[in-house]
Design a protein around this motif. Structure first.
Motif, PDB file in Angstrom:
ATOM      1  N   MET A  71       0.867  -1.185   0.000  1.00 48.83           N
ATOM      2  CA  MET A  71       0.000   0.000   0.000  1.00 48.83           C
ATOM      3  C   MET A  71       0.903   1.235   0.000  1.00 48.83           C
ATOM      4  O   MET A  71       1.982   1.218   0.582  1.00 48.83           O
ATOM      5  N   SER A  72       0.446   2.313  -0.666  1.00 48.76           N
ATOM      6  CA  SER A  72       1.205   3.563  -0.595  1.00 48.76           C
ATOM      7  C   SER A  72       0.836   4.302   0.679  1.00 48.76           C
ATOM      8  O   SER A  72      -0.351   4.458   0.984  1.00 48.76           O
ATOM      9  N   VAL A  73       1.849   4.722   1.400  1.00 49.51           N
ATOM     10  CA  VAL A  73       1.615   5.577   2.576  1.00 49.51           C
ATOM     11  C   VAL A  73       2.448   6.836   2.414  1.00 49.51           C
ATOM     12  O   VAL A  73       3.375   6.868   1.595  1.00 49.51           O
ATOM     13  N   HIS A  74       2.104   7.868   3.155  1.00 54.42           N
ATOM     14  CA  HIS A  74       2.830   9.138   3.062  1.00 54.42           C
ATOM     15  C   HIS A  74       3.514   9.445   4.389  1.00 54.42           C
ATOM     16  O   HIS A  74       2.865   9.447   5.437  1.00 54.42           O
ATOM     17  N   ILE A  75       4.816   9.700   4.299  1.00 52.38           N
ATOM     18  CA  ILE A  75       5.593  10.031   5.500  1.00 52.38           C
ATOM     19  C   ILE A  75       6.056  11.485   5.375  1.00 52.38           C
ATOM     20  O   ILE A  75       6.750  11.841   4.414  1.00 52.38           O
ATOM     21  N   VAL A  76       5.649  12.312   6.315  1.00 49.64           N
ATOM     22  CA  VAL A  76       6.068  13.715   6.314  1.00 49.64           C
ATOM     23  C   VAL A  76       7.374  13.829   7.099  1.00 49.64           C
ATOM     24  O   VAL A  76       7.461  13.360   8.236  1.00 49.64           O
ATOM     25  N   GLY A  77       8.369  14.436   6.459  1.00 49.89           N
ATOM     26  CA  GLY A  77       9.635  14.731   7.140  1.00 49.89           C
ATOM     27  C   GLY A  77       9.628  16.192   7.548  1.00 49.89           C
ATOM     28  O   GLY A  77       9.338  17.065   6.720  1.00 49.89           O
ATOM     29  N   LEU A  78       9.907  16.477   8.816  1.00 48.08           N
ATOM     30  CA  LEU A  78       9.881  17.861   9.313  1.00 48.08           C
ATOM     31  C   LEU A  78      11.242  18.230   9.886  1.00 48.08           C
ATOM     32  O   LEU A  78      11.897  17.399  10.533  1.00 48.08           O
ATOM     33  N   SER A 167      10.676   1.660   0.676  1.00 46.59           N
ATOM     34  CA  SER A 167       9.952   1.170   1.861  1.00 46.59           C
ATOM     35  C   SER A 167       9.813   2.290   2.888  1.00 46.59           C
ATOM     36  O   SER A 167      10.618   3.234   2.912  1.00 46.59           O
ATOM     37  N   ALA A 168       8.813   2.157   3.735  1.00 41.15           N
ATOM     38  CA  ALA A 168       8.612   3.158   4.799  1.00 41.15           C
ATOM     39  C   ALA A 168       9.866   3.244   5.678  1.00 41.15           C
ATOM     40  O   ALA A 168      10.283   4.340   6.059  1.00 41.15           O
ATOM     41  N   ALA A 169      10.479   2.102   5.973  1.00 40.82           N
ATOM     42  CA  ALA A 169      11.677   2.115   6.834  1.00 40.82           C
ATOM     43  C   ALA A 169      12.799   2.919   6.182  1.00 40.82           C
ATOM     44  O   ALA A 169      13.495   3.698   6.855  1.00 40.82           O
ATOM     45  N   ASP A 170      12.990   2.742   4.869  1.00 40.52           N
ATOM     46  CA  ASP A 170      14.046   3.506   4.170  1.00 40.52           C
ATOM     47  C   ASP A 170      13.735   4.998   4.175  1.00 40.52           C
ATOM     48  O   ASP A 170      14.607   5.835   4.412  1.00 40.52           O
ATOM     49  N   VAL A 171      12.476   5.334   3.886  1.00 39.76           N
ATOM     50  CA  VAL A 171      12.077   6.748   3.837  1.00 39.76           C
ATOM     51  C   VAL A 171      12.295   7.409   5.204  1.00 39.76           C
ATOM     52  O   VAL A 171      12.819   8.525   5.311  1.00 39.76           O
ATOM     53  N   ILE A 172      11.908   6.698   6.248  1.00 39.91           N
ATOM     54  CA  ILE A 172      12.097   7.227   7.612  1.00 39.91           C
ATOM     55  C   ILE A 172      13.595   7.414   7.886  1.00 39.91           C
ATOM     56  O   ILE A 172      14.014   8.416   8.473  1.00 39.91           O
ATOM     57  N   ASP A 173      14.392   6.473   7.393  1.00 34.19           N
ATOM     58  CA  ASP A 173      15.846   6.588   7.579  1.00 34.19           C
ATOM     59  C   ASP A 173      16.407   7.816   6.849  1.00 34.19           C
ATOM     60  O   ASP A 173      17.231   8.544   7.418  1.00 34.19           O
ATOM     61  N   TRP A 174      15.973   8.085   5.612  1.00 30.12           N
ATOM     62  CA  TRP A 174      16.466   9.289   4.903  1.00 30.12           C
ATOM     63  C   TRP A 174      16.171  10.534   5.738  1.00 30.12           C
ATOM     64  O   TRP A 174      16.995  11.430   5.842  1.00 30.12           O
ATOM     65  N   GLN A 177      18.461  10.648   8.682  1.00 31.90           N
ATOM     66  CA  GLN A 177      19.839  10.978   8.255  1.00 31.90           C
ATOM     67  C   GLN A 177      19.982  12.470   8.007  1.00 31.90           C
ATOM     68  O   GLN A 177      21.062  13.032   8.140  1.00 31.90           O
ATOM     69  N   SER A 178      18.886  13.125   7.628  1.00 28.86           N
ATOM     70  CA  SER A 178      18.957  14.560   7.347  1.00 28.86           C
ATOM     71  C   SER A 178      18.581  15.383   8.587  1.00 28.86           C
ATOM     72  O   SER A 178      18.362  16.596   8.480  1.00 28.86           O
ATOM     73  N   GLY A 179      18.505  14.723   9.731  1.00 24.93           N
ATOM     74  CA  GLY A 179      18.263  15.451  10.987  1.00 24.93           C
ATOM     75  C   GLY A 179      16.798  15.751  11.276  1.00 24.93           C
ATOM     76  O   GLY A 179      16.491  16.491  12.212  1.00 24.93           O
ATOM     77  N   GLY A 180      15.892  15.202  10.464  1.00 28.72           N
ATOM     78  CA  GLY A 180      14.474  15.520  10.634  1.00 28.72           C
ATOM     79  C   GLY A 180      13.733  14.506  11.489  1.00 28.72           C
ATOM     80  O   GLY A 180      14.296  13.499  11.932  1.00 28.72           O
ATOM     81  N   VAL A 181      12.460  14.790  11.708  1.00 33.45           N
ATOM     82  CA  VAL A 181      11.577  13.828  12.374  1.00 33.45           C
ATOM     83  C   VAL A 181      10.544  13.336  11.352  1.00 33.45           C
ATOM     84  O   VAL A 181      10.128  14.076  10.453  1.00 33.45           O
ATOM     85  N   LYS A 206       5.748   2.695  13.948  1.00 31.28           N
ATOM     86  CA  LYS A 206       6.582   2.856  15.148  1.00 31.28           C
ATOM     87  C   LYS A 206       7.750   1.868  15.084  1.00 31.28           C
ATOM     88  O   LYS A 206       8.900   2.226  15.357  1.00 31.28           O
ATOM     89  N   ALA A 207       7.450   0.624  14.678  1.00 32.25           N
ATOM     90  CA  ALA A 207       8.511  -0.383  14.577  1.00 32.25           C
ATOM     91  C   ALA A 207       9.546   0.013  13.522  1.00 32.25           C
ATOM     92  O   ALA A 207      10.714  -0.345  13.621  1.00 32.25           O
ATOM     93  N   ALA A 208       9.102   0.780  12.506  1.00 32.65           N
ATOM     94  CA  ALA A 208      10.025   1.242  11.448  1.00 32.65           C
ATOM     95  C   ALA A 208      10.718   2.541  11.862  1.00 32.65           C
ATOM     96  O   ALA A 208      11.354   3.187  11.043  1.00 32.65           O
ATOM     97  N   ASP A 209      10.555   2.925  13.125  1.00 32.79           N
ATOM     98  CA  ASP A 209      11.262   4.073  13.707  1.00 32.79           C
ATOM     99  C   ASP A 209      10.630   5.436  13.392  1.00 32.79           C
ATOM    100  O   ASP A 209      11.298   6.466  13.473  1.00 32.79           O
ATOM    101  N   CYS A 210       9.356   5.417  13.039  1.00 32.13           N
ATOM    102  CA  CYS A 210       8.646   6.680  12.817  1.00 32.13           C
ATOM    103  C   CYS A 210       8.528   7.421  14.169  1.00 32.13           C
ATOM    104  O   CYS A 210       8.436   6.800  15.223  1.00 32.13           O
ATOM    105  N   ASP A 211       8.564   8.754  14.107  1.00 25.58           N
ATOM    106  CA  ASP A 211       8.555   9.545  15.348  1.00 25.58           C
ATOM    107  C   ASP A 211       7.165  10.008  15.766  1.00 25.58           C
ATOM    108  O   ASP A 211       6.949  10.346  16.929  1.00 25.58           O
ATOM    109  N   GLY A 212       6.255  10.118  14.803  1.00 25.11           N
ATOM    110  CA  GLY A 212       4.952  10.664  15.161  1.00 25.11           C
ATOM    111  C   GLY A 212       3.903  10.357  14.112  1.00 25.11           C
ATOM    112  O   GLY A 212       4.194   9.756  13.065  1.00 25.11           O
ATOM    113  N   ILE A 213       2.684  10.758  14.402  1.00 26.51           N
ATOM    114  CA  ILE A 213       1.584  10.642  13.439  1.00 26.51           C
ATOM    115  C   ILE A 213       0.793  11.950  13.441  1.00 26.51           C
ATOM    116  O   ILE A 213       0.809  12.690  14.431  1.00 26.51           O
ATOM    117  N   GLU A 214       0.113  12.205  12.341  1.00 32.38           N
ATOM    118  CA  GLU A 214      -0.782  13.357  12.322  1.00 32.38           C
ATOM    119  C   GLU A 214      -2.032  13.009  13.124  1.00 32.38           C
ATOM    120  O   GLU A 214      -2.812  12.136  12.727  1.00 32.38           O
TER     121      GLU A 214
END
Ligand code: AMP
Ligand code: MN
Ligand code: MN
Ligand code: MN
Length: 272
Positions: A71-78, A167-174, A177-181, A206-214
């Motif tokens: 499924m496509s999901v959207h991860i916001v980097g802040l 993958s969501a895990a890779d996106v969260i890692d990018w 790596q850039s200092g964001g949440v 959360k298991a993929a290391d995401c920091d928050g949700i809207e």
């Protein structure tokens, strides 16, 4: 304090320029504003110039597409560093994938007798990044469907879109790596028919290391805010607020005109 951490300019599928958005945010008394275009940070320099002039705090953001469990999901980097190489390499991959996808969509439409779809989508887009929204607008303009919802349903969503993003895990890692949440965008807007499944998605993020949700979006019901807040607290996730403003005509969404976070939440902005 009025805060809006999810907005789009014409560097992706929004209608307005980054500086017009920042002006609008200021008019709405928004104090902290994030520009979060899909898979690009190209609008952020212009937004920063406008924000400095108007004394509004700009958070550098991006909304990155990701694939999770087919499924496509959207991860916001802040609060990302837009000069970070790993992040920009990832975004470049997605921009290349978008080009290939746009060609595929146009080829498919051609088989249905809809000619020159890519050319017309590019005429609607003000910048090189093409989204499905541009195809939807083109299909409406050409009289193939009555509105954006119908355009997605008939031509662009479901089995018509099998794009495989990172993958969501890779996106969260990018983002990290850039200092964001990293924040899971609009948790109730995915194709999940049961609330239990939404909670499973959030747990997996959360298991993929995401920091928050809207927790609060423009369309959130009271019920959804309470549930998202409860799940975020259970899982130790921070809470974000964002309108997902695109500037489309005939929609009621306004920048920074959002319900408040529940007092028990952990606001994401305490982390930047
Ligand atoms: P893309 O990033 O190219 O896949 O396009 C996704 C964007 O299309 C989303 O961010 C929304 O702005 C828009 N979108 C997706 N589904 C719908 C829908 N059913 N109705 C209206 N807009 C949609
Ligand atoms: Mn969009
Ligand atoms: Mn989104
Ligand atoms: Mn969005």
């Amino acid at each position: 304090m009025r805060i809006d951490l999810h907005n789009h300019s014409y560097y992706s599928d929004g209608v307005l320029s980054p500086s017009a958005l920042v002006h609008l945010a200021k008019e709405q008394n928004c104090e902290v504003f994030a520009l979060t275009d899909h898979d690009t940070t190209d609008g952020l320099n212009e937004a920063k110039n406008a924000a400095d002039k108007l004394a509004i705090r700009l958070i550098d953001g991006v909304e990155i597409s990701a694939t999770f469990a087919d499924m496509s999901v959207h991860i916001v980097g802040l609060n990302i560093d837009i000069n970070n190489k790993i992040l920009q390499q990832g975004l470049q991959q997605h921009q290349d994938l978008r080009k290939r996808r746009a060609n595929k969509i146009a080829d498919k439409l051609a088989t249905l007798g809809i000619k020159n779809a890519l050319k017309q989508a590019k005429l609607i887009a003000k910048t090189p990044l093409i989204t499905r929204t541009h195809f939807a607008q083109m299909l409406i303009a050409e009289g193939h469907c009555k509105d954006i919802k119908a355009a997605f349903k008939t031509f662009l969503a479901g089995k018509n879109d099998n794009t495989v993003w990172s993958s969501a895990a890779d996106v969260i890692d990018w983002i990290h790596q850039s200092g964001g949440v990293a924040v899971l965008a609009h948790p109730f807007r995915y194709r999940l028919n049961k609330r239990k499944k939404v909670k499973q998605l959030i747990t997996a993020m959360k298991a993929a290391d995401c920091d928050g949700i809207e927790v609060v979006t423009a369309h959130s019901s009271f019920d959804e805010i309470a549930l998202a807040n409860q799940w975020a607290n259970e899982l130790g996730l921070s809470a974000s607020v964002g309108s997902d403003y695109h500037g489309w005509a005939n929609q009621k969404v306004q920048i920074a005109n959002l319900q408040k976070l529940p007092t028990s939440s952990l606001p994401i902005w305490s982390r930047f």
